[in-house]
Write a protein that holds these residues in place. Structure first.
Motif, PDB file in Angstrom:
ATOM      1  N   PRO A  79     -33.249 -11.897  -4.220  1.00 49.03           N
ATOM      2  CA  PRO A  79     -31.833 -12.014  -3.853  1.00 49.03           C
ATOM      3  C   PRO A  79     -30.907 -11.571  -4.984  1.00 49.03           C
ATOM      4  O   PRO A  79     -31.296 -11.549  -6.152  1.00 49.03           O
ATOM      5  N   SER A  80     -29.682 -11.217  -4.609  1.00 49.00           N
ATOM      6  CA  SER A  80     -28.678 -10.814  -5.595  1.00 49.00           C
ATOM      7  C   SER A  80     -27.356 -11.480  -5.248  1.00 49.00           C
ATOM      8  O   SER A  80     -26.851 -11.327  -4.133  1.00 49.00           O
ATOM      9  N   ALA A  81     -26.790 -12.211  -6.201  1.00 49.35           N
ATOM     10  CA  ALA A  81     -25.498 -12.862  -5.970  1.00 49.35           C
ATOM     11  C   ALA A  81     -24.378 -11.844  -5.814  1.00 49.35           C
ATOM     12  O   ALA A  81     -23.377 -12.109  -5.157  1.00 49.35           O
ATOM     13  N   GLY A  82     -24.545 -10.663  -6.410  1.00 53.47           N
ATOM     14  CA  GLY A  82     -23.510  -9.627  -6.339  1.00 53.47           C
ATOM     15  C   GLY A  82     -23.820  -8.518  -5.364  1.00 53.47           C
ATOM     16  O   GLY A  82     -23.140  -7.484  -5.359  1.00 53.47           O
ATOM     17  N   GLY A  83     -24.844  -8.690  -4.540  1.00 55.52           N
ATOM     18  CA  GLY A  83     -25.169  -7.657  -3.555  1.00 55.52           C
ATOM     19  C   GLY A  83     -25.672  -6.371  -4.171  1.00 55.52           C
ATOM     20  O   GLY A  83     -25.529  -5.306  -3.584  1.00 55.52           O
ATOM     21  N   ALA A 203     -40.745 -18.461  -6.591  1.00 55.35           N
ATOM     22  CA  ALA A 203     -39.372 -18.791  -6.988  1.00 55.35           C
ATOM     23  C   ALA A 203     -38.456 -17.571  -6.991  1.00 55.35           C
ATOM     24  O   ALA A 203     -37.282 -17.663  -6.635  1.00 55.35           O
ATOM     25  N   ASP A 204     -38.978 -16.394  -7.401  1.00 49.36           N
ATOM     26  CA  ASP A 204     -38.093 -15.231  -7.478  1.00 49.36           C
ATOM     27  C   ASP A 204     -37.726 -14.686  -6.107  1.00 49.36           C
ATOM     28  O   ASP A 204     -36.825 -13.845  -5.994  1.00 49.36           O
ATOM     29  N   ALA A 205     -38.392 -15.148  -5.052  1.00 46.52           N
ATOM     30  CA  ALA A 205     -38.030 -14.736  -3.700  1.00 46.52           C
ATOM     31  C   ALA A 205     -36.811 -15.489  -3.185  1.00 46.52           C
ATOM     32  O   ALA A 205     -36.192 -15.072  -2.200  1.00 46.52           O
ATOM     33  N   VAL A 206     -36.448 -16.584  -3.855  1.00 42.61           N
ATOM     34  CA  VAL A 206     -35.366 -17.432  -3.362  1.00 42.61           C
ATOM     35  C   VAL A 206     -34.246 -17.629  -4.379  1.00 42.61           C
ATOM     36  O   VAL A 206     -33.242 -18.273  -4.075  1.00 42.61           O
ATOM     37  N   THR A 207     -34.378 -17.077  -5.575  1.00 42.34           N
ATOM     38  CA  THR A 207     -33.335 -17.206  -6.596  1.00 42.34           C
ATOM     39  C   THR A 207     -32.932 -15.822  -7.097  1.00 42.34           C
ATOM     40  O   THR A 207     -33.770 -14.931  -7.232  1.00 42.34           O
ATOM     41  N   ALA A 208     -31.646 -15.666  -7.380  1.00 42.52           N
ATOM     42  CA  ALA A 208     -31.135 -14.400  -7.888  1.00 42.52           C
ATOM     43  C   ALA A 208     -31.263 -14.348  -9.408  1.00 42.52           C
ATOM     44  O   ALA A 208     -31.321 -15.381 -10.076  1.00 42.52           O
ATOM     45  N   GLY A 210     -29.833 -13.391 -13.266  1.00 42.70           N
ATOM     46  CA  GLY A 210     -28.540 -13.610 -13.894  1.00 42.70           C
ATOM     47  C   GLY A 210     -27.593 -12.429 -13.748  1.00 42.70           C
ATOM     48  O   GLY A 210     -26.390 -12.591 -13.600  1.00 42.70           O
ATOM     49  N   SER A 211     -28.144 -11.214 -13.775  1.00 42.67           N
ATOM     50  CA  SER A 211     -27.313 -10.016 -13.649  1.00 42.67           C
ATOM     51  C   SER A 211     -27.027  -9.655 -12.203  1.00 42.67           C
ATOM     52  O   SER A 211     -26.042  -8.984 -11.903  1.00 42.67           O
ATOM     53  N   GLY A 212     -27.892 -10.092 -11.289  1.00 45.66           N
ATOM     54  CA  GLY A 212     -27.770  -9.679  -9.897  1.00 45.66           C
ATOM     55  C   GLY A 212     -28.255  -8.275  -9.649  1.00 45.66           C
ATOM     56  O   GLY A 212     -28.093  -7.746  -8.548  1.00 45.66           O
ATOM     57  N   LEU A 213     -28.873  -7.636 -10.663  1.00 45.90           N
ATOM     58  CA  LEU A 213     -29.302  -6.242 -10.547  1.00 45.90           C
ATOM     59  C   LEU A 213     -30.784  -6.059 -10.849  1.00 45.90           C
ATOM     60  O   LEU A 213     -31.242  -4.920 -10.984  1.00 45.90           O
ATOM     61  N   ASP A 214     -31.531  -7.133 -10.945  1.00 44.78           N
ATOM     62  CA  ASP A 214     -32.940  -7.050 -11.352  1.00 44.78           C
ATOM     63  C   ASP A 214     -33.733  -6.188 -10.364  1.00 44.78           C
ATOM     64  O   ASP A 214     -33.793  -6.500  -9.174  1.00 44.78           O
ATOM     65  N   PRO A 215     -34.369  -5.100 -10.835  1.00 48.33           N
ATOM     66  CA  PRO A 215     -35.130  -4.239  -9.934  1.00 48.33           C
ATOM     67  C   PRO A 215     -36.566  -4.703  -9.714  1.00 48.33           C
ATOM     68  O   PRO A 215     -37.311  -4.073  -8.977  1.00 48.33           O
ATOM     69  N   HIS A 216     -36.961  -5.791 -10.372  1.00 48.62           N
ATOM     70  CA  HIS A 216     -38.357  -6.219 -10.338  1.00 48.62           C
ATOM     71  C   HIS A 216     -38.547  -7.508  -9.535  1.00 48.62           C
ATOM     72  O   HIS A 216     -37.625  -8.302  -9.386  1.00 48.62           O
ATOM     73  N   ILE A 217     -39.761  -7.682  -9.040  1.00 44.16           N
ATOM     74  CA  ILE A 217     -40.190  -8.947  -8.470  1.00 44.16           C
ATOM     75  C   ILE A 217     -41.490  -9.346  -9.159  1.00 44.16           C
ATOM     76  O   ILE A 217     -42.130  -8.528  -9.827  1.00 44.16           O
ATOM     77  N   SER A 218     -41.884 -10.582  -8.980  1.00 42.39           N
ATOM     78  CA  SER A 218     -43.133 -11.041  -9.574  1.00 42.39           C
ATOM     79  C   SER A 218     -44.325 -10.460  -8.817  1.00 42.39           C
ATOM     80  O   SER A 218     -44.209 -10.045  -7.650  1.00 42.39           O
ATOM     81  N   VAL A 219     -45.457 -10.445  -9.475  1.00 42.52           N
ATOM     82  CA  VAL A 219     -46.681  -9.988  -8.821  1.00 42.52           C
ATOM     83  C   VAL A 219     -47.012 -10.913  -7.644  1.00 42.52           C
ATOM     84  O   VAL A 219     -47.480 -10.457  -6.589  1.00 42.52           O
ATOM     85  N   ALA A 220     -46.736 -12.203  -7.794  1.00 47.05           N
ATOM     86  CA  ALA A 220     -47.003 -13.157  -6.712  1.00 47.05           C
ATOM     87  C   ALA A 220     -46.174 -12.833  -5.469  1.00 47.05           C
ATOM     88  O   ALA A 220     -46.679 -12.898  -4.337  1.00 47.05           O
ATOM     89  N   TYR A 221     -44.898 -12.460  -5.661  1.00 43.09           N
ATOM     90  CA  TYR A 221     -44.056 -12.116  -4.508  1.00 43.09           C
ATOM     91  C   TYR A 221     -44.506 -10.800  -3.878  1.00 43.09           C
ATOM     92  O   TYR A 221     -44.490 -10.651  -2.654  1.00 43.09           O
TER      93      TYR A 221
END
Length: 273
Positions: A79-83, A203-208, A210-221
Motif C-alpha cells: 500500500p501507499s499513503a500517497g498513491g 505485514a508489508d501487504a497491509v502497511t505503507a 514511510g515514503s509511500g514510494l517503495d518499489p519492493h515487497i518482501s519475499v514472503a508477500y
C-alpha cells in the motif's frame, strides 16, 4: 574604492558576494553534481527507467484496473499513503495508538484508524490470495477490535449500529454497537487481541512505507501471490518462483534489512515472451 564612502563600499562588497556565490552555488556546483551523477550513477540519475519508460525501478506503482481492483495476473505492490505519486510522497502519519475510527455521520465521511486500515487490507489480500485475512486485534468484518469500557457497558466503537459486536460480553459487561456521533471519550480504550494466530498475510501487504514510494515487497508477500499469478498466466509455480528469485535483492551491504523483490521488474519479466 578608497575614496568611496563606507556605506557604498559595503554595498559593493555585498553585490560581489552575491554574484560569486550565485555562480558557485547556482551554476558550478549543480553542474559538477550533475556530471558526477551521470558518470557514476547514470541509470539512477535518469530515473532508473525500465522497458521503454513503463516505470522506474526506484518508484513503486499500482497494478490495478480502471475499477481500482487488482489485476490478477500481476504481483501487487505494498500500500501507499500517497498513491505512489512522487509529488505527494509521505506516510499517513498514523501510529500504533491510532485504533479508534471516526464513524461517518449522514452527509459526512468518517475516518478510519490505522488499525482498521490494516484489518481491511488484510481481509482484502486474504480474499484475493485465497488465504485467511485474520489478524490479532481485528474483527471478522475487517475493522479494529476495540472496546470503550464503561461501568455499565462496553461499546465496540469501530462497529456502527446495527452491526453485531464482535464479542457479546467483556468482563461481565454487555457489549453494544457504536452509535455514530455519540461521545465515548470517557470510556477506557481496550484493544482485544482475539484468537487469531500468526497472520497468513505479511505485514508489508497491509502497511505503507514511510515514503509511500517503495518499489519492493518482501519475499514472503511475493511467495503468497505466486500461486495466483501462475494460475492466471498458465505458468508453472516453479517458473514464477524462479522469476521471483531472479528479481530479489539481498540485504543492504550484506547485513542490513531483509531481501526484497522489485515488483515492477518482476511484472515486466512476466510480460516478456
Amino acid at each position: 574604492m578608497d575614496g568611496m564612502p563606507g556605506w557604498i563600499r559595503q554595498h559593493v562588497a555585498a553585490v560581489r558576494a552575491i554574484v560569486v556565490l550565485t555562480v558557485l552555488l547556482g551554476l558550478v556546483y549543480p553542474l559538477v553534481v550533475t556530471g558526477v551523477a551521470q558518470v557514476l550513477f547514470h541509470g539512477r540519475a535518469n530515473g532508473s527507467m525500465l522497458d521503454g519508460g513503463r516505470g522506474g525501478a526506484l518508484i513503486g506503482q499500482r497494478f490495478t484496473g480502471a475499477d481500482g481492483k487488482p489485476v490478477r495476473k500481476y504481483f501487487q505492490s505494498r500500500p501507499s499513503a500517497g498513491g505512489y505519486d512522487p509529488l505527494s510522497t509521505g506516510g499517513s502519519n498514523l501510529g500504533p495508538e491510532s485504533v479508534l475510527d471516526t464513524l461517518p455521520l449522514p452527509g459526512a465521511r468518517g475516518k478510519r484508524s490505522l488499525l482498521t486500515q490494516v484489518c481491511a487490507r488484510s481481509e482484502a489480500v486474504g480474499e484475493l490470495e485465497g488465504v485467511s485475512g485474520a489478524r490479532p486485534y481485528c474483527t471478522s468484518d475487517g475493522v479494529g477490535a476495540v472496546l470503550k469500557v464503561f461501568p455499565d457497558r462496553a461499546v465496540s466503537v469501530n462497529q456502527p449500529c446495527p452491526t453485531a459486536p464482535f464479542v457479546a460480553s467483556y468482563q461481565g459487561l454487555r457489549v453494544v454497537c457504536a452509535r455514530p456521533g455519540e461521545d465515548y471519550a470517557a470510556g477506557r480504550t481496550v484493544p482485544v487481541r482475539g484468537g487469531a494466530g500468526v497472520p497468513a498475510v505479511p505485514a508489508d501487504a497491509v502497511t505503507a512505507s514511510g515514503s509511500g514510494l517503495d518499489p519492493h515487497i518482501s519475499v514472503a508477500y511475493a511467495d503468497l501471490q505466486a500461486p495466483r499469478v501462475a494460475r492466471e498466466r498458465g505458468l508453472s509455480p516453479a517458473r514464477v518462483r524462479a522469476l521471483i528469485d531472479e528479481h530479489t535483492t539481498g540485504r543492504a551491504l550484506g547485513f542490513m534489512g531483509a531481501p526484497a523483490v522489485n515488483v515492477l521488474e518482476l511484472n515486466l519479466a512476466l510480460d516478456r515472451p
